[in-house]
Design an enzyme around this catalytic site. Structure first.
Site, PDB file in Angstrom:
ATOM      1  N   CYS A 270      19.144 -13.349 -20.234  1.00 37.48           N
ATOM      2  CA  CYS A 270      19.251 -13.421 -18.764  1.00 37.48           C
ATOM      3  C   CYS A 270      20.686 -13.573 -18.271  1.00 37.48           C
ATOM      4  CB  CYS A 270      18.405 -14.574 -18.236  1.00 37.48           C
ATOM      5  SG  CYS A 270      16.649 -14.311 -18.475  1.00 37.48           S
TER       6      CYS A 270
HETATM    7  N1  LIG Z   1      12.887 -14.532 -20.602  1.00 39.09           N
HETATM    8  C1  LIG Z   1      13.430 -15.354 -19.724  1.00 39.09           C
HETATM    9  O1  LIG Z   1      14.037 -16.383 -20.060  1.00 39.09           O
HETATM   10  C2  LIG Z   1      13.322 -15.074 -18.262  1.00 39.09           C
HETATM   11  C3  LIG Z   1      13.651 -16.074 -17.359  1.00 39.09           C
HETATM   12  C4  LIG Z   1      13.556 -15.830 -16.012  1.00 39.09           C
HETATM   13  C5  LIG Z   1      13.197 -14.576 -15.612  1.00 39.09           C
HETATM   14  N2  LIG Z   1      12.897 -13.594 -16.499  1.00 39.09           N
HETATM   15  C6  LIG Z   1      12.533 -12.289 -16.011  1.00 39.09           C
HETATM   16  O2  LIG Z   1      11.170 -12.058 -16.255  1.00 39.09           O
HETATM   17  C7  LIG Z   1      10.958 -10.687 -16.501  1.00 39.09           C
HETATM   18  C8  LIG Z   1      10.206 -10.539 -17.782  1.00 39.09           C
HETATM   19  O3  LIG Z   1      11.006 -11.081 -18.815  1.00 39.09           O
HETATM   20  P1  LIG Z   1      10.433 -11.364 -20.267  1.00 39.09           P
HETATM   21  O4  LIG Z   1      11.529 -11.987 -21.014  1.00 39.09           O
HETATM   22  O5  LIG Z   1       9.110 -12.034 -20.187  1.00 39.09           O
HETATM   23  O6  LIG Z   1      10.203  -9.836 -20.784  1.00 39.09           O
HETATM   24  P2  LIG Z   1       9.504  -9.350 -22.120  1.00 39.09           P
HETATM   25  O7  LIG Z   1      10.169  -8.071 -22.480  1.00 39.09           O
HETATM   26  O8  LIG Z   1       9.443 -10.450 -23.117  1.00 39.09           O
HETATM   27  O9  LIG Z   1       7.991  -9.061 -21.692  1.00 39.09           O
HETATM   28  C9  LIG Z   1       7.601  -8.093 -20.778  1.00 39.09           C
HETATM   29  C10 LIG Z   1       6.157  -7.690 -21.067  1.00 39.09           C
HETATM   30  O10 LIG Z   1       5.736  -6.814 -20.024  1.00 39.09           O
HETATM   31  C11 LIG Z   1       4.920  -5.798 -20.615  1.00 39.09           C
HETATM   32  N3  LIG Z   1       4.857  -4.682 -19.674  1.00 39.09           N
HETATM   33  C12 LIG Z   1       5.785  -3.766 -19.359  1.00 39.09           C
HETATM   34  N4  LIG Z   1       5.337  -2.961 -18.379  1.00 39.09           N
HETATM   35  C13 LIG Z   1       4.087  -3.387 -18.064  1.00 39.09           C
HETATM   36  C14 LIG Z   1       3.121  -2.967 -17.132  1.00 39.09           C
HETATM   37  N5  LIG Z   1       3.305  -1.954 -16.297  1.00 39.09           N
HETATM   38  N6  LIG Z   1       1.959  -3.645 -17.095  1.00 39.09           N
HETATM   39  C15 LIG Z   1       1.730  -4.674 -17.920  1.00 39.09           C
HETATM   40  N7  LIG Z   1       2.610  -5.102 -18.824  1.00 39.09           N
HETATM   41  C16 LIG Z   1       3.788  -4.483 -18.885  1.00 39.09           C
HETATM   42  C17 LIG Z   1       5.591  -5.520 -21.936  1.00 39.09           C
HETATM   43  O11 LIG Z   1       4.727  -4.869 -22.842  1.00 39.09           O
HETATM   44  C18 LIG Z   1       5.980  -6.947 -22.377  1.00 39.09           C
HETATM   45  O12 LIG Z   1       4.939  -7.545 -23.106  1.00 39.09           O
HETATM   46  C19 LIG Z   1      12.336 -10.022 -16.480  1.00 39.09           C
HETATM   47  O13 LIG Z   1      12.596  -9.534 -15.199  1.00 39.09           O
HETATM   48  C20 LIG Z   1      13.247 -11.168 -16.735  1.00 39.09           C
HETATM   49  O14 LIG Z   1      14.520 -10.973 -16.201  1.00 39.09           O
HETATM   50  C21 LIG Z   1      12.924 -13.835 -17.824  1.00 39.09           C
END
Ligand SMILES: NC(=O)c1ccc[n+]([C@@H]2O[C@H](COP(=O)([O-])OP(=O)(O)OC[C@H]3O[C@@H](n4cnc5c(N)ncnc54)[C@H](O)[C@@H]3O)[C@@H](O)[C@H]2O)c1
Length: 461
Positions: A270
């Protein structure tokens, strides 16, 4: 009847959110495009590695299920959190490519649904994305109108990997960006039910909330970088000690001590991309985010500065051990890890790099391939290394003692970025201890200051 939830995207954040909401007694349907994630959750296990996730899913199986079908999830829930990836694009902005696909699917499902449904964008996006990029997809696909027919919010979570479930349920505040009052009222009420610590709720427009999320992250990175700047200065002042300075600074309530340690730079999935995105946004709006650009530049240049300094003092072919490869302790994530960059940089400079991380060794092995030898233990690294770099304050490294570094003909150099071994290693004959952020050559540092100011004293005489 109690609110039913769906969570679109069962990744690092979404899977933990789904499990956490279920643990508070609500029915949750998780959706993912990845069959494995769906199967794993339905089998009562964790689709990603995260503290307490497996246990929480297993304990709440009767309220949590997963599906590949957005339609099924929307039709059987009242509120949907969208937590899909928003990767950085070539411009440094957060791409809506995955979110757009999810919103189209949700829109199609809304077309079939009677009654109100609240769609909550949780993924990190830039201002304007929710209203101008995603809302039209919902209206086009559903044939319905945002406001009277369905609700829309932007509401990010403030979590750290490794404590996602706890952080999600116990935030300092909840942030609700709302299309209208009805959607905001509903989401605020949901959070009041879900959160464990009764946090204050900040409600605002979609765009202010989008900016608040990225502002929070960029502020924290600026604070980290400020402490790193102080650490660099302290190394050049006789008796300089960044902990002395930041412990005092942190007592000022306007500043606070958190994220003010002075060490290696920030990394992870992030933080590094947020300053870049904010800079992009500012330029796109006809202004500049100079501070965000400076923070990003300073953070990215840190590894090269460290590598240059090290390489100036060691011979080509020296074995350097990098202890800590994840972007932070107790994590298996190596994305944008400064330790990985450092290992690569040293390897390019002709240094033989060995490395170890309690959790991230396997992923790091694939990433570093021929640029470092990943060993099985700290002891294996110490047996081979002439120089040891401690890059994360991992408990496994904190537990090291002077004895672990003994047994060599020449003293081993230990560069301790987080100063976690000072009590053990200062004054040990078997070790040349180099704490980052502290003066290690008071004489030379004193002479430089004397040269700077003695002229002024002479002038005054
Ligand atoms: N990881 C963190 O620490 C964190 C913290 C705050 C915000 N975020 C934000 O949260 C969001 C997700 O991050 P993450 O780390 O969980 O990502 P990630 O890559 O771990 O997980 C995303 C998931 O979404 C699924 N996916 C993709 N397109 C999809 C769809 N159309 N329908 C259903 N599932 C779908 C993928 O298969 C995957 O399992 C990002 O925008 C990120 O910036 C993450």
């Amino acid at each position: 009847m109690s609110t039913a939830y769906s969570v679109v995207g069962l990744g690092k954040l979404g899977a933990s959110m789904a499990a956490a909401v279920a643990s508070r007694g609500f029915n949750v349907i998780g959706v993912d495009v990845n069959q494995r994630a769906v199967d794993v959750v339905n089998a009562g296990r964790a689709p990603v590695q995260e503290t307490n996730l497996e246990e929480t899913i297993a304990a709440n199986q009767e309220r949590l299920r997963a599906t590949l079908s957005h339609r099924e999830a929307i039709l059987n829930s009242d509120v949907t959190f969208v937590v899909v990836p928003t990767p950085s694009d070539d411009r440094g902005a957060f791409s809506l490519q995955y979110a757009a696909w999810a919103f189209r699917e949700i829109g199609r499902a809304l077309a079939e649904k009677d009654g109100y449904h609240n769609v909550v964008m949780t993924s990190t996006v830039l201002p304007g994305s929710t209203r101008y990029g995603l809302l039209p997809l919902l209206e086009q696909e559903s044939g319905k109108v945002c406001g009277p027919d369905f609700g829309l919010c932007y509401s990010p979570e403030f979590i750290a990997l490794g404590s996602v479930i706890h952080d999600f349920l116990n935030p300092d505040f909840t942030l609700v960006g709302e299309f209208d009052e009805r959607a905001g009222n509903q989401l605020q009420a949901c959070y009041a039910d879900i959160m464990e610590n009764n946090p204050p709720c900040q409600r605002m427009s979609l765009e202010n909330a989008e900016l608040t999320k990225i502002a929070l992250n960029t502020f924290v990175t600026t604070k980290i970088t400020f402490a790193n700047m102080l650490a660099d200065l302290c190394e050049r002042i006789p008796g300089g000690d960044v902990d002395v300075v930041t412990n005092a600074l942190g007592l000022d309530r306007r500043i606070g001590r958190q994220y003010l340690t002075g060490a290696l730079g920030y990394g992870g999935p992030c933080f590094p991309r947020d300053n870049v995105a904010l800079s992009f946004m500012a330029r796109a709006l006809g202004t500049r985010a100079d501070l965000a650009e400076a923070t990003d530049r300073a953070n990215r240049s840190l590894v090269e500065k460290v590598a240059e300094r090290l390489c100036a003092t060691i011979k080509c072919g020296t074995t350097v051990a990098v202890l800590g490869l994840a972007y932070k302790p107790l994590s298996h994530v190596i994305e944008e890890s400064q330790a990985i960059s450092l290992a690569k940089s040293l390897s390019r400079a002709g240094v033989r790099v060995v490395a170890y991380d309690p959790l991230a060794s396997d992923v790091a092995r694939a990433e570093l391939r021929d640029q470092a030898v990943i060993l099985e233990s700290v002891a294996d690294c110490l047996a081979q290394a002439e120089v040891v770099l401690i890059t994360t304050p991992d408990p496994a490294f904190r537990a090291l003692t002077a004895e672990d570094f003994g047994g060599k003909n020449l003293p081993v150099t230990v560069v301790d970025f987080w100063r976690i071994l000072d009590k053990e290693l200062v004054g040990q004959p078997s070790v040349r201890y180099v704490p980052i952020g502290r003066s290690v050559d008071d004489a030379a540092n004193g002479a430089r200051l004397a040269a700077l100011w003695s002229g002024a004293a002479a002038e005054a005489d």
